[in-house]
Structure formats: C-alpha cells, structure tokens
Design an enzyme around this catalytic site. Structure first.
Site: not given
Length: 329
Positions: A101-104, A121
């Site tokens: 999720l996102c910057t994961g 991202t």
C-alpha cells in the site's frame, strides 16, 4: 485466501495499516462468513507513526499467510530493515500473495518481488522508485497494479481501492460492493484476474458529472450513446469527453462499458438468469457481444465466472451476494 498478515516494523505509516485492518480485520461476518483471519506481524514492539504497536506474531509468521499486506514505508530515502525484506521474500516464495500500500512498494522492490514487473506507488515517489530499482517498470498514472501474486497501490485512498480489489478477487463483486457500502466508499471497479490497472473512481457530488453517473447506472439496459450522455449532462459531446477524462481518467464509452461489465458480474453471481438475459439487462444486446467484452475485460468467459463465483453462504445486508472462492488463472 483466508489468512491475512499485516507486516509492520518501525517507520510504517499508520493510515495504510489502519485501513487494511479495517477491511480485513474487522468483523465482517454479516457480509461474508467466513471472513478473513488477520494477524499483525513484526519484530517486538514497533513505532507506527506516533503510535506504539505490539504485533501478534514475529515476522517469521508471514510465510504462513495466504496474503501479506505491506503498509506504507515512511522514509523512502532509507533502505527498509533487512529482516522485513527477507521475511517478505520468504513469504512470497512460500506462496503468499503480497500487496503493498502506497510506499510499501519500496519494501517489495527491495525484496526483488517487483523485478521485471509493472508497479506503482504514491505519485510523489514514483521517480525515486524507478531510479533506485531500474528493473521495475513503474507506472505513475494508475491507481493500482495487480500482477497476480504481487500487487501495488498508489497513495492513501488508492490503498482502499486495492484492498477492495483483493476482496473482490476472493469473495466476488457483490460482497466487495456490500463492504464498500458499509465503509461508505465508492465500490471498486471490476477487473481481470491477470494484471489489473484502473483509474480513480470520482467522489460523489463534487464534479460536473455527479448527477449523470447515477442516471446512467439506472439505465444500463438502454442502448445509451455518447450523445445521450451529453444531452443528459447538458453539454457537447466534446466537452463531455473532456470532463470524463478529467474525472474518471477514461472515455465515456469505456466508462459505460466498465459499468455494464460490473453489472454483468453481479448478475452472474447473484441470479440464475441466462447469459442472453444478462446481455439484455446490461445493454450488451446479445450474448455474443457480452461474452466478447466480458472475456476481454475480466479474463474469463461469463459461464466460467459464474461457476467460480456461485453463491455459497448466506447473503450480506442489502445484498444477495455470498461467499466465493478466488478463480483460478
């Protein structure tokens, strides 16, 4: 896909972690029973945003999960912890579906899971992801990317779209839509079982097409044209196209086709109507037309989709959909 592990360590973003736990960890048995079994996995106590969190299990537990969720990674200028990266890699090698999720996505990239794959991202960090991991094909313009066993999302609200997409894959369209209603968020767009790329769903009541969308949804059985939509929106076809591109990221006809396919999915899941009847109810006209578009968009024929997503448990609130198994490749 019944067990979900949320991978945490110092420096994770609490918004994405909380969002994932709300989707997979809350008691949703009134929507689908059985629901997911969720655990939070990390090294002892960790700091998530400004909060201290005690994980349920160590990172080694990730390898036992069907799905591993990696929330946003706060400091993308720093390499993520080696123990986390190694645990994510081992979990994927053990057969887990891994989603960031996102910057994961930076954690997945560090684990080598994005090499040779398309990924996304948060838009503010797509250039950094592409520069640091040149073997990753970074797409900065999409809401999320599904590459089978590895999925990545853009930032913040896009994480909810990816989580709902996972629910849709596991439980079917009706359950995902019922969950979206409970969470008071727009339902996720339907997609295929292979790589899936979508554009944002517009928020209600804050754009020029807000009144047009529900009008169209109620008339999917009609042979609507771009001119019909433009007339209803009281604008020219060219102006309508500009607004559609701005609000949905796609054209009026493609958006309309997506709504027809999504409605066909729901009817295939929740009724015994023939494909001909569903073709008529969704404005496709003939079963041949429906099969062609459905197969191209979803990745399987309508009959195969129906067999995969047949109702198997009691319905959720305001919905006749049931619990489903994820389709095969």
């Amino acid at each position: 896909m019944g067990t979900v592990a949320l991978a945490v360590t110092d420096g994770m973003l609490h918004f994405e972690l909380s969002l994932a736990f709300e989707v997979f960890g809350a008691d949703m048995t009134d929507v689908a029973d059985p629901w997911y079994s969720v655990s939070v996995c990390g090294p002892s106590a960790v700091r998530v945003g400004r909060f201290r969190l005690e994980p349920d299990h160590g990172l080694d537990r990730l390898s036992r999960a069907d799905t591993v969720i990696v929330p946003g990674w706060a400091d993308v200028d720093e390499d993520p912890p080696v123990d986390l990266v190694d645990a994510i890699r081992v979990a994927h090698e053990a057969g887990a579906r891994v989603a960031s999720l996102c910057t994961g996505a930076f954690v997945l990239a560090a684990a080598g899971l994005l090499d040779g794959r398309r990924a996304t991202t948060h838009w503010a960090h797509t250039r950094a992801l592409a520069a640091r991991y040149p073997r990753v094909t970074v797409d900065p313009d999409v809401l999320y990317v599904d590459d089978g066993s590895v999925l990545t999302s853009a930032g913040k609200a896009a994480a909810m779209d990816l989580c709902l997409h996972l629910v849709r894959l596991d439980h079917g369209s009706s359950i995902a839509n019922a969950l979206a209603r409970l969470l008071v968020v727009p339902p996720h767009r339907a997609g295929g079982q292979a790589q899936f790329v979508t554009t944002p769903v517009p928020a209600p009541d804050n754009h020029p097409l807000a009144e047009l969308f529900p009008w169209v949804i109620e008339r999917l059985d009609h042979p609507l044209t771009v001119e019909d939509l433009a007339r209803r929106a009281r604008m020219s076809s060219r102006n309508l196209g500009r607004h559609f591109r701005s609000v949905t990221g796609t054209t009026p006809l493609q958006w309309l086709l997506t709504q027809r396919i999504r409605h066909a999915q729901e009817l295939l899941e929740t009724t015994d109507d023939s494909v001909d009847t569903i073709a008529s109810a969704t404005g496709m006209g003939t079963a041949t037309t429906l099969r062609r578009h459905f197969n191209r968009t979803v990745g399987v024929p309508p009959d195969t989709y129906r067999r995969t997503f047949r109702s198997r448990t009691r319905p959720g609130p305001n919905d006749s959909g049931q619990h489903h198994q994820r389709p095969g490749p």
